[in-house]
Enzyme design. Structure first.
Site, PDB file in Angstrom:
ATOM      1  N   GLU A  21       2.551  -3.100  -3.319  1.00 62.12           N
ATOM      2  CA  GLU A  21       1.541  -1.996  -3.672  1.00 62.12           C
ATOM      3  C   GLU A  21       2.296  -0.637  -4.076  1.00 62.12           C
ATOM      4  O   GLU A  21       4.009  -0.555  -3.635  1.00 62.12           O
ATOM      5  CB  GLU A  21       1.119  -1.660  -1.703  1.00 62.12           C
ATOM      6  CG  GLU A  21       0.576  -0.054  -1.736  1.00 62.12           C
ATOM      7  CD  GLU A  21      -0.092  -0.125  -0.604  1.00 62.12           C
ATOM      8  OE1 GLU A  21      -0.614  -0.385   0.324  1.00 62.12           O
ATOM      9  OE2 GLU A  21       1.028   0.530   0.978  1.00 62.12           O
ATOM     10  N   PHE A  23       2.947   4.088  -4.067  1.00 62.96           N
ATOM     11  CA  PHE A  23       2.596   4.990  -3.612  1.00 62.96           C
ATOM     12  C   PHE A  23       2.464   6.450  -4.694  1.00 62.96           C
ATOM     13  O   PHE A  23       3.728   6.638  -5.142  1.00 62.96           O
ATOM     14  CB  PHE A  23       2.687   5.783  -2.061  1.00 62.96           C
ATOM     15  CG  PHE A  23       3.747   6.279  -2.010  1.00 62.96           C
ATOM     16  CD1 PHE A  23       4.700   6.926  -2.116  1.00 62.96           C
ATOM     17  CD2 PHE A  23       5.257   5.145  -0.863  1.00 62.96           C
ATOM     18  CE1 PHE A  23       5.495   7.656  -2.096  1.00 62.96           C
ATOM     19  CE2 PHE A  23       6.313   5.419  -1.545  1.00 62.96           C
ATOM     20  CZ  PHE A  23       6.795   6.635  -1.365  1.00 62.96           C
ATOM     21  N   PRO A  25       4.873   9.272  -6.182  1.00 60.97           N
ATOM     22  CA  PRO A  25       5.535  10.194  -5.853  1.00 60.97           C
ATOM     23  C   PRO A  25       5.253  11.305  -5.320  1.00 60.97           C
ATOM     24  O   PRO A  25       4.874  11.972  -6.284  1.00 60.97           O
ATOM     25  CB  PRO A  25       6.818  10.134  -6.842  1.00 60.97           C
ATOM     26  CG  PRO A  25       6.202   8.740  -7.723  1.00 60.97           C
ATOM     27  CD  PRO A  25       5.021   8.498  -6.992  1.00 60.97           C
ATOM     28  N   HIS A  82      -7.134   1.765  -3.872  1.00 58.53           N
ATOM     29  CA  HIS A  82      -7.137   2.177  -2.368  1.00 58.53           C
ATOM     30  C   HIS A  82      -8.606   3.616  -2.359  1.00 58.53           C
ATOM     31  O   HIS A  82      -7.805   4.238  -2.935  1.00 58.53           O
ATOM     32  CB  HIS A  82      -6.113   2.849  -1.558  1.00 58.53           C
ATOM     33  CG  HIS A  82      -4.830   1.706  -0.942  1.00 58.53           C
ATOM     34  ND1 HIS A  82      -4.521   1.560   0.186  1.00 58.53           N
ATOM     35  CD2 HIS A  82      -4.553   0.434  -1.981  1.00 58.53           C
ATOM     36  CE1 HIS A  82      -3.406   0.204  -0.684  1.00 58.53           C
ATOM     37  NE2 HIS A  82      -3.375  -0.060  -1.584  1.00 58.53           N
ATOM     38  N   ASP A 114      -7.955   8.013   8.108  1.00 64.38           N
ATOM     39  CA  ASP A 114      -7.650   8.538   9.135  1.00 64.38           C
ATOM     40  C   ASP A 114      -9.064   8.750   9.968  1.00 64.38           C
ATOM     41  O   ASP A 114     -10.073   8.672   9.532  1.00 64.38           O
ATOM     42  CB  ASP A 114      -6.782  10.147   9.200  1.00 64.38           C
ATOM     43  CG  ASP A 114      -6.120   9.424   8.596  1.00 64.38           C
ATOM     44  OD1 ASP A 114      -5.047   8.658   8.995  1.00 64.38           O
ATOM     45  OD2 ASP A 114      -5.096  10.768   8.420  1.00 64.38           O
ATOM     46  N   LYS A 193     -18.410  -5.508   7.491  1.00 59.40           N
ATOM     47  CA  LYS A 193     -17.891  -5.232   5.772  1.00 59.40           C
ATOM     48  C   LYS A 193     -17.787  -6.198   4.977  1.00 59.40           C
ATOM     49  O   LYS A 193     -18.050  -5.988   3.707  1.00 59.40           O
ATOM     50  CB  LYS A 193     -16.562  -5.144   5.605  1.00 59.40           C
ATOM     51  CG  LYS A 193     -15.884  -3.622   6.689  1.00 59.40           C
ATOM     52  CD  LYS A 193     -14.610  -3.037   6.492  1.00 59.40           C
ATOM     53  CE  LYS A 193     -13.972  -3.949   7.198  1.00 59.40           C
ATOM     54  NZ  LYS A 193     -12.092  -3.425   7.636  1.00 59.40           N
ATOM     55  N   GLN A 204      -2.589  -5.834   7.187  1.00 60.10           N
ATOM     56  CA  GLN A 204      -1.862  -4.708   7.279  1.00 60.10           C
ATOM     57  C   GLN A 204      -0.726  -5.398   7.815  1.00 60.10           C
ATOM     58  O   GLN A 204      -0.059  -7.057   7.420  1.00 60.10           O
ATOM     59  CB  GLN A 204      -2.480  -4.201   8.916  1.00 60.10           C
ATOM     60  CG  GLN A 204      -1.214  -3.473   9.579  1.00 60.10           C
ATOM     61  CD  GLN A 204      -0.998  -2.115   9.528  1.00 60.10           C
ATOM     62  OE1 GLN A 204      -0.459  -2.071   7.666  1.00 60.10           O
ATOM     63  NE2 GLN A 204      -1.478  -0.855   9.670  1.00 60.10           N
TER      64      GLN A 204
END
Length: 680
Positions: A21, A23, A25, A82, A114, A193, A204
């Site tokens: 994974e 993300f 920058p 994602h 969230d 789901k 997780q």
């Protein structure tokens, strides 16, 4: 254009695979350096697929899609994007899915993200949240659960996308301090789901292997085995430093078994040793999971934090790197000639003599944090003079940090937080999901900091935090640490006497042993040094009329460096002041606008190593942080209902503030910075 489940199905029975994974920058240089790192890791490690994170509410959507395009099109990696569904309306989701189709991306990790802010932030009797830019909870426009997103994708796109969903081996926690966190409670939602159309499960992060084993058994036997054939990939985060491990597990509510804590306790002050022990711990976890019965090939998903060294060691230790194929250009067993790994030309400068070492301490340094461990260097393979693609063995050696080129490649080997180097791909928050956040729920925020009637009430919260009667601030996740206790009095004075609200600081240190109980870090036998600095909010009026004239006076200016940013993004600094330039908010995205000055405020000297500089303060990182820091004011404001006095006080106060960071260069003069500030 392959689906993840198809690739898994093609693997031989009993085989293993892994995924990584990344993300987006926070800075342009970070993006450039991550591109070089991804290219190297794809050649050296050969993951089955990679995933790219998506910021809450689509806050990183453009950057996420840009990074996904690099992975999918430029590097030829099977890519999974994602996609969070809460705080986003269907138009944003539709645009993201259309872009994925255009890029050839056929894999989506559908996450809730969230909690829906239009519901979470709403107070009884509140007329709404539209004035804050948060979409209202209209079923026609907004998703609520990940299952909603899965159903929507299937309804609109059929089986074009392979869809993954999240699971929580220790139970999902919605609040900052969960009281009911059990996997059994989550199972109906996970089943929903899968029945909505999800193809695989990704967990997780966890460190309790026993908890994962119990969860795996629960998954395979629940509801007459409805989930038994669904591939489940355990999520693992390599251990980078002790403090980052503690913070990560706190935020994710993952348990740290006593056995792991005991293995780390004796080395927690030395990040090199923590990383070494961490590789052992992670490898033991993987070998245990390998022995578990499974109906599909066993995968492992690594949360890399945009770093490469620890994960590459784990992958090699556990024999997870696929063997060479006839098409590859290397030999896994080739001898590696260290002298052949010459460093690249970096930013136009030959850095042959700047071999780098790994150092020191954790991530972020508000009042309750030690510093991060980057090195103020930047590595970009695009400027390398290498004439041909390196062998697989050479690529793997580089990811391990071997040789001068390897040291250059892993210069930012430790999580690169608030006071790290903004040119690192890992710079910023360790969760990698972008956007300002309080790290507590609105309910917890209201309980922690209470209602407000005036700016003086806000000042009291800052003062109580320094005094130890409030555990955290929106910008500081825990109580002040033992180091900050040594400067508690001057911090109190800045808040109480000057009304300057401090959020980060450190005292001056002159050559204390690296084993010192309070200030020590790094390998034993060394000596550590620090310049004092303090970061605080103050009124724009006080800045213009009091502090700025004082800091720029002929007597004081040589002793300090400083940075200032407004809520609008207008920026000033001591370096810019000397050159007579001033930058507005638009200049933030331009690397050419930076002064280039770097202030090393923590450094150490250790046997057999070059000087290590784990904590730096510079323009680009300060400006990126200032944008986030003012965003946190807005997040705090959103915890209160529209029309409330507290929301008004927070909004009006934020608009009149500037963020200032002042560095005292006299590291041998413990009191000097505080004397300078209080004499303004």
């Amino acid at each position: 254009m392959e689906k993840i489940t198809d690739k898994i199905a093609e693997l031989p029975p009993g085989s293993n695979y892994f995924s990584l994974e990344f993300f987006p920058p926070k800075t342009p240089m970070g993006v450039s350096n991550l591109q070089a790192r991804l290219s190297r890791m794809s050649r050296a490690l050969r993951p089955l697929f990679v995933t790219v994170t998506w910021g809450a509410g689509g806050s990183t959507s453009f950057k996420s899609l840009e990074l996904a395009e690099i992975c999918q099109r430029q590097l030829g990696l099977t890519t999974c994007l994602h996609l969070t569904c809460t705080n986003m309306n269907k138009d944003i989701v539709d645009e993201a899915l259309a872009e994925c189709k255009a890029l050839g991306i056929r894999n989506i990790l559908a996450l809730r993200g969230d909690p829906p802010r239009s519901e979470e932030y709403r107070i009884e009797g509140d007329e709404g949240t539209a004035d804050m830019g948060i979409p209202e909870a209209d079923d026609a426009d907004q998703f609520v659960w990940a299952a909603d997103l899965v159903r929507y994708i299937r309804r609109r796109h059929g089986d074009y996308f392979c869809i993954g969903v999240a699971a929580y081996p220790e139970g999902h926690a919605d609040q900052s301090h969960p009281t009911d966190q059990t996997p059994v409670h989550d199972m109906p939602f996970l089943v929903e789901k899968i029945r909505a159309g999800a193809d695989f499960i990704m967990t997780q992060l966890f460190y309790d292997v026993n908890a994962y084993q119990r969860f795996d058994t629960l998954i395979r036997t629940y509801d007459n085995g409805v989930l038994k054939d669904v591939p489940m990939i355990p999520g693992l985060m390599p251990i980078q430093s002790y403090q980052v491990l503690k913070r990560t597990t706190k935020l994710s509510h993952a348990k740290l078994p006593d056995a792991i804590l005991q293995r780390l306790e004796g080395v927690k002050g030395d990040d090199e040793e923590v990383k070494r022990v961490g590789v052992d711990i992670m490898s033991d976890m993987i070998e245990t999971i390998k022995q578990m019965p499974t109906r599909t090939p066993q995968g492992f998903h690594f949360y890399t934090l945009n770093l490469e060294k620890a994960v590459s060691f784990v992958l090699e230790r556990c024999h997870l790197i696929p063997p060479d194929t006839p098409e590859s250009n290397g030999d896994d067993t080739s001898a590696i000639d260290d002298s052949s790994l010459a460093p690249p030309v970096t930013n136009g400068t030959d850095k042959t003599h700047l071999s780098l070492t790994n150092g020191s301490t954790p991530k972020i340094k508000p009042h309750n944090r030690r510093p991060s461990s980057p090195h103020n260097r930047v590595m970009n393979d695009s400027s390398s003079t290498t004439l041909s693609e390196p062998s697989h063995a050479t690529d793997l050696a580089i990811t391990h940090g071997i040789g001068s080129l390897g040291r250059e490649a892993t210069w930012d080997d430790y999580p690169n937080g608030r006071f790290g180097d903004a040119r690192s791909p890992a710079f910023g928050e360790i969760d990698g999901y972008g956007g300002p956040t309080l790290h507590v729920s609105p309910q917890a925020a209201r309980s922690l900091w209470g209602s407000l009637n005036s700016p003086s009430d806000i000042a009291q919260i800052f003062l109580k935090h320094v005094n130890g009667t409030v555990d955290s601030l929106p910008w500081s996740e825990g109580p002040i640490n033992s180091e900050t206790l040594t400067i508690r009095e001057p911090l109190r004075d800045l808040i109480a006497k000057r009304n300057w609200w401090t959020i980060a600081s450190q005292p001056a240190v002159d050559g204390l042993p690296s084993s010192h109980e309070t200030f020590g870090w790094g390998p034993r036998g060394g000596f550590v040094f620090q310049k004092s600095f303090v970061e605080f909010f103050m009124s724009a009026t006080d800045w213009k009329s009091i502090l700025r004239p004082h800091l720029t006076s002929p007597d004081i200016a040589p002793e300090v460096s400083w940075y200032m940013c407004t809520s609008r993004g207008d920026f000033e600094s001591s370096e810019a002041n000397q050159s007579g330039t001033r930058h507005d908010a638009a200049a933030l995205t331009s690397s050419s606008s930076s002064s280039g000055a770097v202030n090393a405020v923590t450094w150490g000297s250790f046997p057999g190593k070059e000087i290590v500089t784990p904590t730096i303060i510079e323009e680009i990182s300060f400006r990126a942080w200032a944008e986030e820091a003012f965003g946190i004011w807005t997040e705090w404001e959103r915890c209160w209902g529209a029309g409330t006095e507290t929301r008004r006080v927070l909004r009006d106060t934020r608009d009149g503030l500037v963020l200032v960071n002042v560095i005292g260069h006299g590291y041998r003069e413990e009191e000097r910075l505080w004397e300078i500030l209080m004499s303004a």
